[in-house]
Write an enzyme that holds these catalytic residues in place. Structure first.
Site, PDB file in Angstrom:
ATOM      1  N   LYS A   1     -20.314   2.371  -9.832  1.00 39.01           N
ATOM      2  CA  LYS A   1     -20.223   3.799 -10.109  1.00 39.01           C
ATOM      3  C   LYS A   1     -18.798   4.209  -9.747  1.00 39.01           C
ATOM      4  CE  LYS A   1     -22.714   8.063  -9.114  1.00 39.01           C
ATOM      5  NZ  LYS A   1     -21.477   8.847  -8.959  1.00 39.01           N
TER       6      LYS A   1
ATOM      7  N   SER B   1     -26.620  13.450 -16.427  1.00 41.60           N
ATOM      8  CA  SER B   1     -26.166  12.847 -15.176  1.00 41.60           C
ATOM      9  C   SER B   1     -27.329  12.037 -14.614  1.00 41.60           C
ATOM     10  CB  SER B   1     -25.709  13.913 -14.198  1.00 41.60           C
ATOM     11  OG  SER B   1     -26.710  14.875 -14.049  1.00 41.60           O
TER      12      SER B   1
ATOM     13  N   LYS C   1     -25.898   5.468  -4.015  1.00 41.04           N
ATOM     14  CA  LYS C   1     -24.603   5.822  -3.429  1.00 41.04           C
ATOM     15  C   LYS C   1     -24.471   5.204  -2.045  1.00 41.04           C
ATOM     16  CE  LYS C   1     -22.443   9.519  -5.021  1.00 41.04           C
ATOM     17  NZ  LYS C   1     -21.980  10.888  -5.080  1.00 41.04           N
TER      18      LYS C   1
ATOM     19  N   CYS D   1       4.445  30.602  21.043  1.00 44.23           N
ATOM     20  CA  CYS D   1       5.138  31.675  21.761  1.00 44.23           C
ATOM     21  C   CYS D   1       5.242  31.430  23.259  1.00 44.23           C
ATOM     22  CB  CYS D   1       4.451  33.015  21.502  1.00 44.23           C
ATOM     23  SG  CYS D   1       2.781  33.083  22.170  1.00 44.23           S
TER      24      CYS D   1
ATOM     25  N   GLU E   1     -15.765   6.489 -17.807  1.00 47.08           N
ATOM     26  CA  GLU E   1     -15.176   7.208 -16.697  1.00 47.08           C
ATOM     27  C   GLU E   1     -13.658   7.141 -16.808  1.00 47.08           C
ATOM     28  OE1 GLU E   1     -17.953   7.909 -15.179  1.00 47.08           O
ATOM     29  OE2 GLU E   1     -17.234   9.083 -13.459  1.00 47.08           O
TER      30      GLU E   1
ATOM     31  N   ALA F   1       9.297  -4.839 -21.048  1.00 47.11           N
ATOM     32  CA  ALA F   1      10.569  -4.566 -21.734  1.00 47.11           C
ATOM     33  C   ALA F   1      10.425  -4.831 -23.231  1.00 47.11           C
ATOM     34  CB  ALA F   1      11.672  -5.434 -21.140  1.00 47.11           C
ATOM     35  N   GLU F   2       9.752  -5.954 -23.560  1.00 45.60           N
ATOM     36  CA  GLU F   2       9.531  -6.308 -24.959  1.00 45.60           C
ATOM     37  C   GLU F   2       8.668  -5.241 -25.639  1.00 45.60           C
ATOM     38  OE1 GLU F   2      10.833  -8.436 -26.714  1.00 45.60           O
ATOM     39  OE2 GLU F   2       9.534  -9.123 -28.336  1.00 45.60           O
TER      40      GLU F   2
ATOM     41  N   CYS G   1      -4.530  32.246  21.533  1.00 43.64           N
ATOM     42  CA  CYS G   1      -3.313  32.922  21.963  1.00 43.64           C
ATOM     43  C   CYS G   1      -3.540  34.398  21.647  1.00 43.64           C
ATOM     44  CB  CYS G   1      -2.099  32.400  21.190  1.00 43.64           C
ATOM     45  SG  CYS G   1      -0.669  33.473  21.339  1.00 43.64           S
TER      46      CYS G   1
HETATM   47 ZN    ZN Z   1       1.215  32.359  20.587  1.00 39.44          ZN
END
Ligand code: ZN
Length: 689
Positions: free
Chosen positions: A109, A77, A315, A412, A170, A29-30, A425
């Site tokens: 990473k 990279s 990784k 259906c 990043e 707020a300040e 179907c």
């Molecule tokens: Zn159907």
């Protein structure tokens, strides 16, 4: 010091205390009150404007595109590895090449978007994305909108600010921001973001810094770009660890979890420790980057064409989490396939909120012995869609319910047929199938009806305004305008919203425009089995319109490139089904063009004047944003005139069409001396044929 200077300094310091030192000394707020005071003073003294004032995080109007920036030090990279053996092998290689033992630093990473931020004499002057590593987009305005990025740096005690400091790092979306945004989007009835990193990348491409600000992105530094005279305690910085300390002193956020290692063993131990702790971090981390610490060692090791030899990224394997399988719904696809989709208790995995996963087919469900109510292990790695890996049998409750294949289509009610592990179907009038086929029909790569998104398609179907494809072209805007959808606001209030006249009119106009897409696009939109983009285009080159195509025998169709003895009879049968008869008749009645533009173009330019056409035989590349043509339409029109449209610029390229935001392709074209046109010139040439 004037009040303006005083306020600017105080607010920068408060920001730093919050984002770098994690020791806030001022309430929100300040902060807001002082920011408002500063804004008022700046408004009264326009001569004191400063782009790095705390009031300028979101300044000015949205921009129209991004300018390209060439990186003075390439943004490379780092090679990835997934095994600790590879990491050890890397360590041995470095030690051998250096001829002495060395130290490295492992830091997290962060799964975000790489950025280069340039400060001159302590003031932020430019920020650019990685792009192709050599050139990226200038996203300075968007980066200023991110609170964690300091706009001005704090001078170290008794020392000058570095004349040039380019930090690499990043931009990322913390888990809390990701969840908050998805909450808001869900309440607004908008599709949720699937992945924090993709959302971050999309956000940085926004032309409006206010959007960037609303997304709650953050920043962490982890690399050295072009720098001049960076010091720590009066000495030039010679190691990465000291560089990170220097950044911190200057007020730039760094990971704070970096570990110095002097052997491969220490490094592996650090990675294992961090692997266990990373799930509790406030943001997604998909691995650790291990970098040689001393800059002199880095220089000795050098770089390859793609990546530095002095760094490697480890990784972590795909992240897995347990959750509870609550239900399985059978979704009807546009071809009638019934696919089981699991609903689970929501969990955040690899920076993504996961609640649903496809279970592929009934045999797969039985093979894994999945039951409703089971605790299941869900896996997700980066871009990969979530998978249910296995059931935790130890946690199975007595009332867990085995999964049976549905006997009837959930849409259906017609009986379901099974082909191998797949359920279908076969009812051509199945409402859910039609819903999916209609979404396909109006979709961007098919008839491309502007304004007709999936949600509105649902509303049109639910209201009974559309029963066949042709109904899309005879919508009554007044009735569309009255359609309503319900959503829930932030405070939990239900709101019913009408589509409204403006949107309705634009949908009708979009449909009107789509009537002229022509034979190739129409063929592809109709949901004919085996009819892909290439075959639809080939048919449209060979036949003047759909009627002519329908007079062709299966043997005739086989004369077309890539149409074989399985596909030709299938396409032929689909083109002559009673349902297709009716659909095509209705479409024609509403004024949808069945004619081929590429056949006309071919006839117009052939056979006696093939070389007159400017585009015939030319290789053309489109890059950047086109304004009045979408890329697909531009491609089609160029191809209709005999051009070959390709994706990359080479010495064989004849012509490059560049719109705003064109990047490396344009640069390459200029370098190779290839002719470059803007969109206006293309439009004139297309008009002339
Ligand atoms: Zn159907």
């Amino acid at each position: 010091m004037s009040r303006i200077d005083e306020l600017r300094e105080l607010l920068h310091r408060a920001n730093r205390a919050y984002y770098v030192d994690a020791a806030p000394f001022m309430s929100d707020a300040e902060f807001d009150r002082l920011l408002a005071e500063l804004a008022a003073l700046e408004a009264a003294h326009p001569e004191r404007f400063d782009p790095n004032s705390p009031t300028q995080r979101v300044g000015g109007e949205p921009s129209t595109g991004f300018v390209q920036v060439t990186h003075r030090v390439p943004m490379m990279s780092v090679d990835n590895t997934y095994s600790t053996d590879d990491l050890r092998a890397w360590w041995d290689r470095c030690e051998k090449a250096l001829g002495h033992s060395f130290a490295a630093v492992a830091d997290p990473k962060v799964d975000g978007v790489a950025i280069s931020i340039r400060y001159e004499h302590g003031r932020l002057v430019q920020a650019a994305t990685r792009g192709d590593g050599t050139t990226g987009d200038d996203v300075t305005r968007n980066i200023r909108a991110i609170d964690a990025v300091p706009l001005v740096l704090a001078a170290p005690e008794g020392a000058a600010l570095p004349p040039v400091l380019e930090v690499r790092g990043e931009i990322f979306m913390p888990n809390a921001s990701f969840e908050r945004i998805n909450d808001e989007r869900r309440r607004a009835g908008e599709p949720e973001f699937m992945n924090a990193r993709n959302s971050t990348a999309g956000t940085l491409k926004s032309l409006d810094p206010a959007v960037v600000r609303s997304r709650g992105l953050s920043f962490v530094a982890h690399g050295v770009g072009h720098v001049e005279d960076v010091t720590l305690d009066g000495r030039p910085v010679a190691t990465y660890l000291d560089f990170l300390r220097a950044l911190r002193t200057l007020g730039i956020p760094v990971p704070g979890t970096e570990v110095r290692c002097t052997s491969a063993d220490e490094c592996v131990a650090a990675i294992e420790r961090f692997g266990a702790a990373r799930a509790d971090l406030a943001y997604a981390v998909d691995g650790m980057v291990v970098k040689v610490d001393a800059f002199a060692d880095r220089a000795a090791l050098g770089v390859t064409a793609k990546s530095p030899r002095w760094a490697v990224a480890f990784k972590y394997p795909a992240e897995r989490k347990p959750t509870v399988l609550r239900s399985i719904a059978w979704q009807v696809g546009k071809g009638g396939t019934l696919t089981p989709r699991a609903t689970m208790d929501p969990v955040v995995i690899a920076g993504t909120k996961v609640q649903h996963a496809t279970l592929h087919n009934i045999d797969e469900i039985h093979r894994k012995d999945l039951r409703i109510g089971d605790t299941v292990v869900v896996e997700k790695a980066g871009e990969i869609i979530p998978q249910v890996v296995e059931v935790d049998r130890a946690k199975r409750l007595a009332d867990a319910l085995p999964v049976e294949p549905p006997a009837a289509c959930p849409s259906c009610g017609e009986p379901v047929t099974k082909e191998g592990p797949k359920l279908f179907c076969t009812n051509a009038a199945c409402p859910e199938q039609f819903r999916e086929r209609l979404k396909w029909f109006v979709g961007r790569n098919q008839m491309d009806i502007d304004g007709l998104g999936e949600k509105i398609v649902d509303q049109l179907l639910d209201a009974g305004l559309v029963r066949g494809f042709a109904d899309v072209f005879r919508l009554d805007p007044a009735r569309v305008a009255e359609l309503t959808s319900e959503s829930v606001t932030k405070s939990g209030k239900r709101v019913v919203r009408k589509i409204g006249g403006k949107t309705a009119e634009s949908i009708v106009a979009g449909a009107e425009q789509a009537k002229g897409r022509g034979m190739a696009r129409l063929l592809e939109s109709l949901g004919i089995r085996h009819m892909g983009t290439a075959s639809a285009k080939a048919f449209a080159r060979a036949y003047p319109d759909i009627d002519a195509l329908r007079t062709a025998s299966p043997e005739d169709l086989m004369q077309i490139h890539d149409i074989g003895e399985v596909t030709a009879p299938s396409i032929h049968a689909d083109l002559h089904s009673p349902a297709m008869d009716r659909t095509l008749r209705e479409l024609r009645d509403t004024g949808v063009s069945m004619a081929s533009t590429s056949f006309q173009a071919r006839v117009a330019s052939a056979p006696d004047t093939p070389s007159d056409a400017f585009f015939a035989g030319k290789t053309v590349v489109l890059t950047g944003e086109l304004e009045s043509l979408d890329r697909r339409t531009a491609t089609e029109r160029l191809e209709a005139l005999g051009a070959k449209v390709t994706g990359s610029v080479s010495k064989n390229t004849h012509l490059v069409i560049a719109g705003p935001g064109a990047g490396s392709k344009l640069a390459k074209a200029t370098e190779l001396g290839i002719e470059v046109w803007d969109e206006a010139r293309l439009l004139r040439a297309l008009a002339e044929g």
